[in-house]
Design an enzyme around this catalytic site. Structure first.
Site, mmCIF file in Angstrom:
data_model
loop_
_atom_site.group_PDB
_atom_site.id
_atom_site.type_symbol
_atom_site.label_atom_id
_atom_site.label_comp_id
_atom_site.label_asym_id
_atom_site.label_seq_id
_atom_site.Cartn_x
_atom_site.Cartn_y
_atom_site.Cartn_z
ATOM 1 N N TYR A 102 -28.699 19.676 27.819
ATOM 2 C CA TYR A 102 -29.524 18.530 27.441
ATOM 3 C C TYR A 102 -30.642 18.349 28.467
ATOM 4 O O TYR A 102 -30.423 18.490 29.674
ATOM 5 C CB TYR A 102 -28.648 17.284 27.356
ATOM 6 C CG TYR A 102 -29.400 15.976 27.363
ATOM 7 C CD1 TYR A 102 -30.407 15.734 26.425
ATOM 8 C CD2 TYR A 102 -29.120 14.989 28.294
ATOM 9 C CE1 TYR A 102 -31.117 14.548 26.434
ATOM 10 C CE2 TYR A 102 -29.811 13.792 28.305
ATOM 11 C CZ TYR A 102 -30.815 13.578 27.382
ATOM 12 O OH TYR A 102 -31.514 12.401 27.403
ATOM 13 N N ASP A 174 -19.176 17.597 28.715
ATOM 14 C CA ASP A 174 -19.926 16.560 28.009
ATOM 15 C C ASP A 174 -19.496 16.619 26.545
ATOM 16 O O ASP A 174 -19.815 17.569 25.824
ATOM 17 C CB ASP A 174 -21.428 16.820 28.153
ATOM 18 C CG ASP A 174 -22.272 15.714 27.538
ATOM 19 O OD1 ASP A 174 -21.798 15.041 26.607
ATOM 20 O OD2 ASP A 174 -23.424 15.537 27.982
#
Length: 379
Positions: A102, A174
């Protein structure tokens, strides 16, 4: 008594209020608490940066949903990540990150943590040998996203956990894209789970938050100390909104998955689309791993346009029901161009995303309406 995910989401950490019988945890909008004599706190409540009953309810629920011992709620997903890095690492340490992480995570490592003395290496986390080659004597963490944002790559959590622990490091996963309903990394060997609770856990695009969940007391105590010391905790109203969202996570995720599967199949057969990135498709290179460790394949779909960058931007501009916006995981469908939006911070780096890529957060609207919108946007 072992309880199902759906039951835990509604009841874990959320007993009726003992004084009034209120079935929903109150919003404790207070900064401080009266003490019964010097040092005589009531259930450990002294100051809301340290502990707040509304936040505690959310943290207990998050821990139950992830199958962990302790949960911690933060002001944002990035606040959770930053607190974790400063808890588990020190200057001179090394971290392995995904080569398609990300953009905000990449920015944290490359622009913030690097100045603090933390080094990092990007590796293809779907390839265990690539991760092994990236490990050094100073590696403290392997930072995993699965599915990744925005390329939806899949990493084998169990295999990475084995490699990471063999090396004496910790595995951080994550789990934002999957949510604890679809995937529980702690049960697969991970040491820490990270969430942007802004996304599927909150689920309604009305709150920003983050979370960490762990399953060992030593790490939990270290995070608790740093969380209190650094102070980037979730406020009571944000915690309450996230807790309310979590109650319907299971039913929402089933609908997100139903719709995303239809959208992915539609795009896979469209002439304007060069490729579809969705782990639920059998053509996805991580499909078998996803099938092994996930309940279903999630509500995120990315695709690349056959005609290139300009076509990708046009699709984003032409969509009407899909709102052009950053973030993801809400009940409404969103569309974005990662290269110019959420992942602009990775431009010019080894983590730069393709400019012909479009990312969809598929909502829970009627799927036929969503398909019609994509059809006209791609025309």
């Amino acid at each position: 008594m072992n309880q199902s995910f759906e039951t835990l989401a509604i009841h874990a950490g959320q007993e009726p209020d003992p004084r009034t019988g209120a079935v929903i945890p109150p919003i404790y909008a207070t900064s401080t608490y009266a003490q019964d004599g010097v040092g005589g706190t009531r259930e450990g409540y002294e100051y809301s940066r340290t502990k707040n009953p509304t936040r505690a309810a959310l943290e207990d629920c998050l821990a139950a949903l992830e199958g962990g011992r302790r949960g911690f709620a933060f002001a944002s997903g990035m606040a959770a990540e930053d607190t974790l890095l400063r808890t588990l690492c020190q200057p001179g340490d090394h971290v392995v990150i995904p080569d398609d992480a990300y953009g905000g995570t990449f920015r944290l490592f490359s622009k913030v943590a690097a100045r603090w003395g933390l080094s990092w290496t990007a590796a293809k986390l779907s390839d265990v040998d690539s991760v092994r080659a990236a490990l050094t004597d100073s590696t403290k963490l392997v930072w995993c996203e699965t599915p990744t944002n925005p390329l939806l790559s899949i990493a084998d959590i169990t295999a990475l956990a084995g490699l990471t622990h063999e090396h004496g490091a910790k595995l951080v996963v994550d789990n934002t894209f999957a949510s604890p309903y679809l995937q529980r990394p702690l049960q697969l060997g991970a040491d820490v789970v990270v969430h942007s609770t802004t996304k599927y856990l909150g689920g309604h695009s009305d709150v920003v938050g983050g979370a960490l969940v762990v399953d060992d007391d030593e790490t939990a105590e270290a995070i608790a100390f740093h969380s209190n010391s650094m102070g980037a905790v979730a406020g009571p109203f944000d915690a309450w909104l996230t807790l309310r969202g979590a109650k319907t996570l299971a039913v929402r995720m089933d609908r997100h998955c139903d719709n995303a599967e239809r959208v992915a199949a539609f795009l896979a057969n469209h002439d304007a689309v060069a490729s579809v990135l969705y782990p639920g498709l059998e053509t996805h290179p991580g499909h078998e791993t996803a099938a092994k460790q996930m309940r279903r394949y999630g509500g995120m779909v990315s695709f690349r346009l056959a005609a290139g960058t300009d076509a990708a931007v046009r699709v984003c501009d032409r969509a009407k029901l899909f709102t052009l916006a950053e973030s993801l995981g809400g009940v409404e469908s969103l569309i974005e161009h990662p290269g110019r939006m959420t992942h602009a911070s990775a431009a010019g780096s080894p983590l730069e995303v393709p400019n012909d890529l479009v990312r969809l957060s598929v909502g829970i609207e009627n799927v036929d309406d969503l398909l019609a919108d994509l059809d006209q946007a791609l025309a």
